[in-house]
Design a protein around this motif. Sequence first.
Motif, PDB file in Angstrom:
ATOM      1  N   ALA A 181       1.046  -1.229   0.029  1.00 43.25           N
ATOM      2  CA  ALA A 181       0.120  -0.151   0.253  1.00 43.25           C
ATOM      3  C   ALA A 181       1.282   1.854   0.108  1.00 43.25           C
ATOM      4  O   ALA A 181       2.276   1.029   0.306  1.00 43.25           O
ATOM      5  CB  ALA A 181      -0.997  -0.045   1.515  1.00 43.25           C
ATOM      6  N   HIS A 234      -3.964   6.803   2.029  1.00 41.87           N
ATOM      7  CA  HIS A 234      -3.988   5.322   1.305  1.00 41.87           C
ATOM      8  C   HIS A 234      -4.443   4.581   0.846  1.00 41.87           C
ATOM      9  O   HIS A 234      -6.318   4.957   0.869  1.00 41.87           O
ATOM     10  CB  HIS A 234      -4.396   4.702   3.139  1.00 41.87           C
ATOM     11  CG  HIS A 234      -4.004   3.386   3.124  1.00 41.87           C
ATOM     12  ND1 HIS A 234      -3.130   2.678   3.832  1.00 41.87           N
ATOM     13  CD2 HIS A 234      -4.558   2.426   2.504  1.00 41.87           C
ATOM     14  CE1 HIS A 234      -2.814   1.466   4.141  1.00 41.87           C
ATOM     15  NE2 HIS A 234      -4.135   1.073   2.915  1.00 41.87           N
ATOM     16  N   TYR A 269      -3.806  -2.198   5.703  1.00 40.58           N
ATOM     17  CA  TYR A 269      -4.740  -2.711   4.426  1.00 40.58           C
ATOM     18  C   TYR A 269      -5.562  -3.096   3.836  1.00 40.58           C
ATOM     19  O   TYR A 269      -6.230  -3.799   4.357  1.00 40.58           O
ATOM     20  CB  TYR A 269      -2.844  -4.132   3.987  1.00 40.58           C
ATOM     21  CG  TYR A 269      -3.396  -4.565   2.458  1.00 40.58           C
ATOM     22  CD1 TYR A 269      -3.394  -3.918   1.815  1.00 40.58           C
ATOM     23  CD2 TYR A 269      -4.470  -6.094   2.697  1.00 40.58           C
ATOM     24  CE1 TYR A 269      -3.080  -4.702   0.633  1.00 40.58           C
ATOM     25  CE2 TYR A 269      -4.727  -6.195   1.198  1.00 40.58           C
ATOM     26  CZ  TYR A 269      -4.155  -5.826   0.333  1.00 40.58           C
ATOM     27  OH  TYR A 269      -4.539  -6.135  -0.881  1.00 40.58           O
ATOM     28  N   SER A 274      -3.999   1.314  -0.974  1.00 37.19           N
ATOM     29  CA  SER A 274      -3.453  -0.991  -0.780  1.00 37.19           C
ATOM     30  C   SER A 274      -3.863  -1.533  -2.239  1.00 37.19           C
ATOM     31  O   SER A 274      -4.923  -0.844  -3.630  1.00 37.19           O
ATOM     32  CB  SER A 274      -5.056  -1.130  -0.500  1.00 37.19           C
ATOM     33  OG  SER A 274      -4.361  -0.728   1.101  1.00 37.19           O
TER      34      SER A 274
END
Length: 457
Positions: A163, A182, A216, A184
Amino acid sequence: MITVGIISLGCPKNQSDSEVIIGNILNAGMQLTADPREADAVVVNTCSFILDARRESLDAVSQMRKEAARKSRKKPLKIIVAGCMPQRYREQVCEMIPGVDAFVGTDELEHVAALIKKVVGGSATMPSGEKIVRVSKRPCYIPDATTPRARLTLPHVATVKIAEGCNHGCAFCAIPAIRGRHRSRPLADVVAEVETLVRKNGVKEINLIAQDTTYYGMDTWKNSRVGRKTKVDSEHGDSLATLLRAIDKIRGDFWVRIQYTHPAHWSDELIKVFATSPHVAKYVDIPLQHISDKMLATMSRETDGKYIRGLLAKIRTGIPNVAIRTSLIVGFPGETEEDFAELLEFLKTERFDRAGVFRYSREEGTPSATMPAQCSERVKTERWNKSMSLLQKISKEIQREKLGKKIRVLVDEPGIARTEGDAIEIDGVVYVPKNLPVGEFADVVVTGFKAYDLIAR
């Protein structure tokens, strides 16, 4: 043929980016050199996490500028600065780092070769003296299993980025501003890369990395606003636990090491996977930063002292023979002697197998940079010295307890190996007989120890 040198600075996540840069360069038909005197261009992949990292990056660029100015050079040297520094200082980077031909952010790694061709081509492809700045406002790039790479690790060790980016708002950290939100990689894509490394390349240790590996998959859940009170398991969708179970189905004798886990997103399911997996190293890398409730709240760490102590107890109970590594910050704004004393007592009680302590770095653009009660450098250093002295004493006690025990190691080079509790270039090593095969596992018996290393036969 264009000849390129590369200087890779910073953490394993940056090294992974450098592997993509080199893969892109080689894919374009260029050749690499470790000697800047032979290079047409040099790429400096920078780190900008804290002040010391920026200084190291600026020093590296300065050295390349000196090399470019040498009258003895047979050909001009072009300098490309890549990675975190251009990304963080997109608006000011040209003034911050003079004498550079191009700047490339974290989203443009796969276009470095094309940029090198442009700057090396000189006036035929670009106006004289023009600087190229290719830095996106909102980073969104993440490599996949098909991305060309050239590994910089030992042949039997590989790093896999699962990620990119971070959704946490830790008060001291500039990473979200540098790396973005973020995101993934698809589970099947990660598994495909790991399987290729293990089955085709003979890799014995896979290091899974991200800014927060325990997050994740959670960005793909319908309810992406995940907090500590959310049940973190695979009933919502992909998670680190489901990824590890999928990797477990790959045949072969190898370790999977997970780094950079945030304490807020551990689950009972993940602890069970660590305990029962035949491949996952019994190694928990869990940066805690502090234990004082006041400091954790000021740092915006999403956890408190009671939660951390309870989680560590669950991990130790649920994963037999686990080795726990943590990292801590001393001298954070507002840290009192009482807060620091609580931290020292916590270290004495928990007896971490591995631990790193960092002096707080006041980073512009972060919430903590403008907080009152900033600690002096003297106080930071004093607290760092006290905590490191304690950790060294604890480490020796833990090492002594291993005397006479049989352990499994992975041999990295003649006479040098590591246990599953030792991340490469981060933790300790085991000194073993030089005739043990490199890149293979071996069983040895501990006969001696140093502060952080073991001696075995």
